[in-house]
Design a protein around this motif. Structure first.
Motif, mmCIF file in Angstrom:
data_model
loop_
_atom_site.group_PDB
_atom_site.id
_atom_site.type_symbol
_atom_site.label_atom_id
_atom_site.label_comp_id
_atom_site.label_asym_id
_atom_site.label_seq_id
_atom_site.Cartn_x
_atom_site.Cartn_y
_atom_site.Cartn_z
ATOM 1 N N PHE A 1 29.699 33.108 55.903
ATOM 2 C CA PHE A 1 29.293 31.755 56.828
ATOM 3 C C PHE A 1 28.008 31.649 57.438
ATOM 4 C CE2 PHE A 1 29.513 29.981 60.900
ATOM 5 C CZ PHE A 1 29.872 28.715 60.720
ATOM 6 N N GLN B 1 24.616 29.457 57.705
ATOM 7 C CA GLN B 1 24.286 28.891 58.838
ATOM 8 C C GLN B 1 23.616 29.901 59.652
ATOM 9 O OE1 GLN B 1 24.878 25.913 59.790
ATOM 10 N NE2 GLN B 1 26.368 25.107 58.356
ATOM 11 N N LEU C 1 22.995 29.878 63.664
ATOM 12 C CA LEU C 1 24.436 30.193 64.347
ATOM 13 C C LEU C 1 24.745 31.588 64.499
ATOM 14 C CD1 LEU C 1 26.929 27.520 63.092
ATOM 15 C CD2 LEU C 1 25.572 27.435 64.851
ATOM 16 N N GLY D 1 33.283 25.333 69.479
ATOM 17 C CA GLY D 1 32.270 24.468 68.459
ATOM 18 C C GLY D 1 32.122 25.137 67.262
ATOM 19 N N VAL D 2 31.375 26.289 67.511
ATOM 20 C CA VAL D 2 30.993 27.387 66.257
ATOM 21 C C VAL D 2 32.221 27.821 65.717
ATOM 22 C CG1 VAL D 2 29.844 29.394 65.714
ATOM 23 C CG2 VAL D 2 28.797 27.908 67.433
ATOM 24 N N ILE E 1 35.288 26.346 65.287
ATOM 25 C CA ILE E 1 35.623 25.367 64.234
ATOM 26 C C ILE E 1 34.915 25.188 63.002
ATOM 27 C CG2 ILE E 1 35.928 22.696 63.785
ATOM 28 C CD1 ILE E 1 36.845 22.416 66.979
ATOM 29 N N GLU E 2 33.268 25.381 63.068
ATOM 30 C CA GLU E 2 32.591 25.250 61.841
ATOM 31 C C GLU E 2 33.085 26.708 60.925
ATOM 32 O OE1 GLU E 2 28.317 24.284 61.990
ATOM 33 O OE2 GLU E 2 28.836 23.895 64.162
ATOM 34 N N TYR E 3 33.033 27.632 61.628
ATOM 35 C CA TYR E 3 33.499 28.778 60.787
ATOM 36 C C TYR E 3 34.896 28.766 60.105
ATOM 37 C CZ TYR E 3 35.287 33.679 59.837
ATOM 38 O OH TYR E 3 35.788 34.533 59.408
ATOM 39 N N THR F 1 36.637 25.884 59.286
ATOM 40 C CA THR F 1 36.476 25.066 58.296
ATOM 41 C C THR F 1 35.891 25.696 56.987
ATOM 42 O OG1 THR F 1 36.507 23.369 60.021
ATOM 43 C CG2 THR F 1 35.845 22.761 57.505
ATOM 44 N N TRP F 2 34.757 26.248 57.175
ATOM 45 C CA TRP F 2 34.163 26.947 55.979
ATOM 46 C C TRP F 2 35.015 27.822 55.174
ATOM 47 C CZ3 TRP F 2 33.085 31.947 54.409
ATOM 48 C CH2 TRP F 2 31.999 31.869 53.383
#
Length: 263
Positions: A91, A95, A98, A148-149, A151-153, A155-156
């Motif tokens: 991840f 990104q 991040l 926030g971060v 959720i991105e992780y 999802t990926w």
């Protein structure tokens, strides 16, 4: 408290390895003489917000506030650790911004936020969580790198659906190497982690199989990057397999493995 949380030292006493550090507090605005945690201290904890429901209070009053149920954590091993590290590094590879995000809001610095430390903590913690334990996975992720971060992780991670590194080593053909570079990197990162954790010459040589497959089937740049990492994990006197030396000599030189290739 930094000494307790980080160095595990209280005064002149060094805490035994079996001791775990857990802290509890009310929100600063509801605590007597309360204040927010300093950023260095906050970044050393997994933050879990908890507000008991009415039903939980009623149950506690009825049962006498008995002990909580046993932990849902599972025993980990080298395969689980390698797979967990692979999802985090895969991840971050996509990104890079991040990896370390210091909050702009001063109040947020006393909670969870992504740093090199908390990403490392996340990889270690998730290795103890069952794949189907969504609630625990989410709580730990949000508690360490923020919602926030986090959720991105997550999802990926769900979209990547990474295979078991040991299975990839046994049969590299199970991976579609021409797919997204970020997924290929994560898969190869898991393979490299698997080899590094085992630490044997045999495992190190076996790990070259997936790298060679990736290079031959659409991801030479990603494979070359993984080769450099694998090179740093080389056991003493380990030589690169002949098939790799024959087909991949320039990349071995670029990875600083010319000596291992000639062995």
């Amino acid at each position: 408290m930094l000494g307790v949380a980080l160095d595990r030292v209280v005064g002149d006493l060094r805490l035994p390895e079996a001791v775990r550090v857990v802290a509890g507090a009310n929100p600063p605005d509801r605590a007597a003489d309360g204040w927010p945690l300093t950023p260095p201290l906050a970044n050393r904890f997994c933050h879990l917000d908890y507000t008991p429901t009415v039903d939980e209070w009623l149950d506690g009053m009825t049962t006498g506030w008995g002990a909580p149920p046993p932990s849902r954590a599972v025993a980990t091993d080298e395969l689980r650790r390698s797979a967990s590290v692979a999802t985090v590094t895969g991840f971050i590879k996509t990104q890079l911004n991040l990896l370390h995000v210091y909050p702009e809001d001063a109040a947020a610095t006393s909670t969870s936020w992504p740093s090199r430390r908390t990403w490392s903590m996340l990889a270690a913690a998730l290795a103890h969580v069952r794949e189907d334990d969504t609630a625990a996975t989410q709580a730990i992720t949000f508690g360490l790198v923020g919602e926030g971060v986090g959720i991105e992780y997550l999802t990926w991670r769900a979209a990547a659906d990474l295979p078991d590194p040991a299975a990839v080593v046994a049969d590299p053909s199970i991976v579609a190497w021409g797919e997204r570079p970020d997924r290929v990197w994560a898969v190869l990162s898991g393979v490299v982690g698997w080899a590094a954790t085992r630490g044997t010459v045999e495992a190190w040589r076996q790990a070259w199989g997936p790298l060679l497959a990736a290079a031959e089937h659409g991801a030479p740049d990603v494979a070359a990057a993984a080769a450099r990492v694998l090179g740093r994990a080389r056991p003493a006197k380990a030589a690169v397999p002949a098939a790799v030396r024959t087909k991949w000599a320039p990349i071995l030189v670029a990875a600083g493995l010319s000596e291992a290739a000639a062995a």
